[in-house]
Design an enzyme around this catalytic site. Structure first.
Site, mmCIF file in Angstrom:
data_model
loop_
_atom_site.group_PDB
_atom_site.id
_atom_site.type_symbol
_atom_site.label_atom_id
_atom_site.label_comp_id
_atom_site.label_asym_id
_atom_site.label_seq_id
_atom_site.Cartn_x
_atom_site.Cartn_y
_atom_site.Cartn_z
ATOM 1 C CB SER A 8 -41.517 -25.383 -58.151
ATOM 2 O OG SER A 8 -40.193 -25.878 -57.999
ATOM 3 C CG HIS A 32 -43.627 -28.834 -56.751
ATOM 4 N ND1 HIS A 32 -44.399 -29.959 -56.974
ATOM 5 C CD2 HIS A 32 -42.533 -28.983 -57.547
ATOM 6 C CE1 HIS A 32 -43.811 -30.738 -57.853
ATOM 7 N NE2 HIS A 32 -42.665 -30.182 -58.217
ATOM 8 C CG ASP A 34 -39.052 -29.528 -58.126
ATOM 9 O OD1 ASP A 34 -39.789 -30.457 -58.508
ATOM 10 O OD2 ASP A 34 -39.293 -28.326 -58.342
ATOM 11 C CG MET A 36 -33.922 -32.455 -58.882
ATOM 12 S SD MET A 36 -33.504 -31.293 -60.199
ATOM 13 C CE MET A 36 -35.050 -30.386 -60.341
ATOM 14 C CG HIS A 65 -41.490 -33.802 -58.622
ATOM 15 N ND1 HIS A 65 -41.293 -32.932 -59.676
ATOM 16 C CD2 HIS A 65 -41.409 -35.049 -59.153
ATOM 17 C CE1 HIS A 65 -41.101 -33.615 -60.786
ATOM 18 N NE2 HIS A 65 -41.150 -34.907 -60.498
ATOM 19 C CG MET A 67 -37.663 -35.201 -60.603
ATOM 20 S SD MET A 67 -37.561 -33.460 -61.040
ATOM 21 C CE MET A 67 -37.881 -32.741 -59.444
ATOM 22 C CG MET A 136 -42.447 -34.806 -65.144
ATOM 23 S SD MET A 136 -42.377 -33.511 -63.905
ATOM 24 C CE MET A 136 -41.217 -32.342 -64.640
ATOM 25 N N GLY A 141 -35.665 -31.887 -64.324
ATOM 26 C CA GLY A 141 -34.279 -31.574 -64.008
ATOM 27 C C GLY A 141 -34.004 -30.096 -63.759
ATOM 28 N N GLY A 143 -35.679 -25.823 -63.714
ATOM 29 C CA GLY A 143 -36.759 -24.855 -63.849
ATOM 30 C C GLY A 143 -36.548 -24.021 -65.100
ATOM 31 N N GLY A 144 -37.567 -23.279 -65.464
ATOM 32 C CA GLY A 144 -37.442 -22.311 -66.546
ATOM 33 C C GLY A 144 -37.377 -22.886 -67.946
ATOM 34 C CG ASP A 174 -43.393 -29.938 -62.114
ATOM 35 O OD1 ASP A 174 -43.025 -28.777 -62.342
ATOM 36 O OD2 ASP A 174 -42.766 -30.723 -61.363
ATOM 37 N N GLY A 175 -43.858 -27.994 -65.103
ATOM 38 C CA GLY A 175 -42.846 -27.649 -66.090
ATOM 39 C C GLY A 175 -43.376 -26.660 -67.110
ATOM 40 N N GLY A 176 -42.873 -25.440 -67.061
ATOM 41 C CA GLY A 176 -43.301 -24.440 -68.042
ATOM 42 C C GLY A 176 -44.726 -23.963 -67.858
ATOM 43 N N GLY A 196 -42.877 -22.756 -61.051
ATOM 44 C CA GLY A 196 -41.660 -22.300 -60.397
ATOM 45 C C GLY A 196 -41.337 -20.884 -60.801
ATOM 46 C CB SER A 197 -39.515 -19.500 -63.718
ATOM 47 O OG SER A 197 -40.089 -20.406 -64.623
HETATM 48 C C1 DX5 Z 1 -38.454 -29.515 -63.066
HETATM 49 C C2 DX5 Z 1 -39.198 -29.440 -61.758
HETATM 50 C C3 DX5 Z 1 -40.216 -28.386 -61.724
HETATM 51 C C4 DX5 Z 1 -39.665 -26.993 -61.903
HETATM 52 C C5 DX5 Z 1 -40.666 -26.223 -62.669
HETATM 53 O O1 DX5 Z 1 -37.839 -30.735 -63.196
HETATM 54 O O2 DX5 Z 1 -39.860 -30.667 -61.471
HETATM 55 O O3 DX5 Z 1 -41.009 -28.467 -60.544
HETATM 56 O O4 DX5 Z 1 -39.433 -26.325 -60.699
HETATM 57 O O5 DX5 Z 1 -40.136 -24.973 -62.969
HETATM 58 P P1 DX5 Z 1 -40.827 -24.023 -64.032
HETATM 59 O O6 DX5 Z 1 -42.229 -23.761 -63.545
HETATM 60 O O7 DX5 Z 1 -39.961 -22.823 -64.030
HETATM 61 O O8 DX5 Z 1 -40.823 -24.761 -65.340
HETATM 62 ZN ZN ZN Z 2 -41.353 -30.669 -59.822
#
Ligand code: DX5
Ligand code: ZN
Length: 229
Positions: A8, A32, A34, A36, A65, A67, A136, A141, A143-144, A174-176, A196-197
Site C-alpha cells: 500500500s 494498493h 487507498d 479516502m 481500494h 474508502m 479489513m 482509515g 496505516g500502521g 488489509d490492515g496490520g 503498507g508499513s
Molecule cells: C487502511 C488502508 C490500508 C493501509 C494498511 O485503511 O486500507 O491499505 O495502508 O496499512 P498497514 O499495512 O500499515 O496496516
Molecule cells: Zn487499503
C-alpha cells in the site's frame, strides 16, 4: 493464482509516487492505492487524477481500494482512470450487484470490501459477482494500526464459502499485515495480502516483500484449505 502481495502506497512518500512504485515493482504483484474521502473514513488521500497518472507510469497494475461514500457514483471512474482492480465498500454501496457488474463491464476486476464488523454471510449469494473480497483487518482509515485477530474467523468462513461454491474469488486482507500476522491470515484462507508499513517502513523493500511472500506461501502450503496445492 497463489499468494499475491499488494503493497500500500499509503505508507509511501506522496511527493514521489512514481519513484515509490518503482521501488516495489520488482517484487510485488500489485500497487494498493487507498482512496479516502473524509466521509467514509476520517482521512483524505487522493482521487482520480492521481490514479490516472499513476496508472500511466506504474509497471504494476493498480489495486484501488475506495474508502469513500457513494461508491456507486464514483467507483467506475477509477476503472476509467486505469486501475485494474477496483474495490468498493459494501457499506458505501446502494446497489453492489449492479456496481460489480458495471466494473466488470469496464474490464477491471470487481472487488468488494467489508469492515471488521460487517459479516460475510449476508453476501454469500453475491460472491459469484465478484473477483475479489477484501476483509479489513483494521478499521479503515489509517496505516500502521494493530492487526485485529477477531477478523480471522470471518476470513475462514469466507474461504469456506469460496471452496463450497467453487468460486474463482481472491480473498484479500488489509490492515496490520506484517511478518508477525501474515501466516495467520494465510492459514485462515487469505491469498492476497496488502501491506503498507511492513513494506514501506522496511530498509530493503524487495526483501520485505519476498519475505512476506515466503511466509504466506509456507503457511498456505500447510493450511486446511489449500494443503497440497
Ligand atoms: C487502511 C488502508 C490500508 C493501509 C494498511 O485503511 O486500507 O491499505 O495502508 O496499512 P498497514 O499495512 O500499515 O496496516
Ligand atoms: Zn487499503
Amino acid at each position: 493464482m497463489g499468494v499475491q502481495i499488494s503493497p500500500s502506497i499509503l505508507s509511501a512518500d506522496y511527493t514521489d509516487l512514481a519513484g515509490e512504485v518503482a521501488r516495489i515493482a520488482p517484487a510485488a504483484d500489485w500497487v494498493h492505492v487507498d482512496v479516502m474521502d473524509n466521509h467514509f473514513v476520517p482521512n483524505i488521500t487522493i482521487g482520480p487524477p492521481v490514479v490516472e497518472r499513476l496508472a500511466a507510469v506504474s509497471e504494476l497494475p493498480l489495486d484501488c481500494h475506495l474508502m469513500i461514500t457513494d461508491a456507486d457514483r464514483w467507483a467506475p471512474g477509477y476503472a476509467e482512470a486505469g486501475a485494474r482492480s477496483v474495490t468498493f465498500h459494501v457499506e458505501a454501496s446502494g446497489a453492489p450487484v449492479r456496481l460489480a457488474r458495471e466494473l466488470r463491464g469496464l474490464g477491471v476486476r470487481a472487488g468488494m470490501a467489508l469492515k471488521p464488523a460487517t459479516p460475510v454471510e449476508p453476501y454469500a449469494d453475491l460472491l459469484g459477482e465478484l473477483d475479489l473480497l477484501l476483509l479489513m483487518t483494521v478499521e479503515p482509515g489509517f496505516g500502521g494500526q494493530k492487526f485485529l485477530d477477531l477478523v480471522l474467523p470471518k476470513v475462514r468462513r469466507a474461504r469456506e464459502l469460496v471452496k463450497d461454491r467453487e468460486l474463482d474469488l481472491w480473498l484479500q486482507v488489509d490492515g496490520g499485515v506484517a511478518a508477525d500476522t501474515i501466516e495467520r491470515c494465510a492459514d485462515a484462507g487469505a491469498d492476497v495480502f496488502v501491506a503498507g508499513s511492513a513494506v514501506y517502513g522496511a530498509d530493503d523493500l524487495d526483501a520485505a516483500i519476498t519475505g512476506l511472500r515466503a511466509q504466506a506461501q509456507a503457511a498456505t502450503d500447510q493450511s486446511w484449505w489449500a494443503a497440497g496445492h
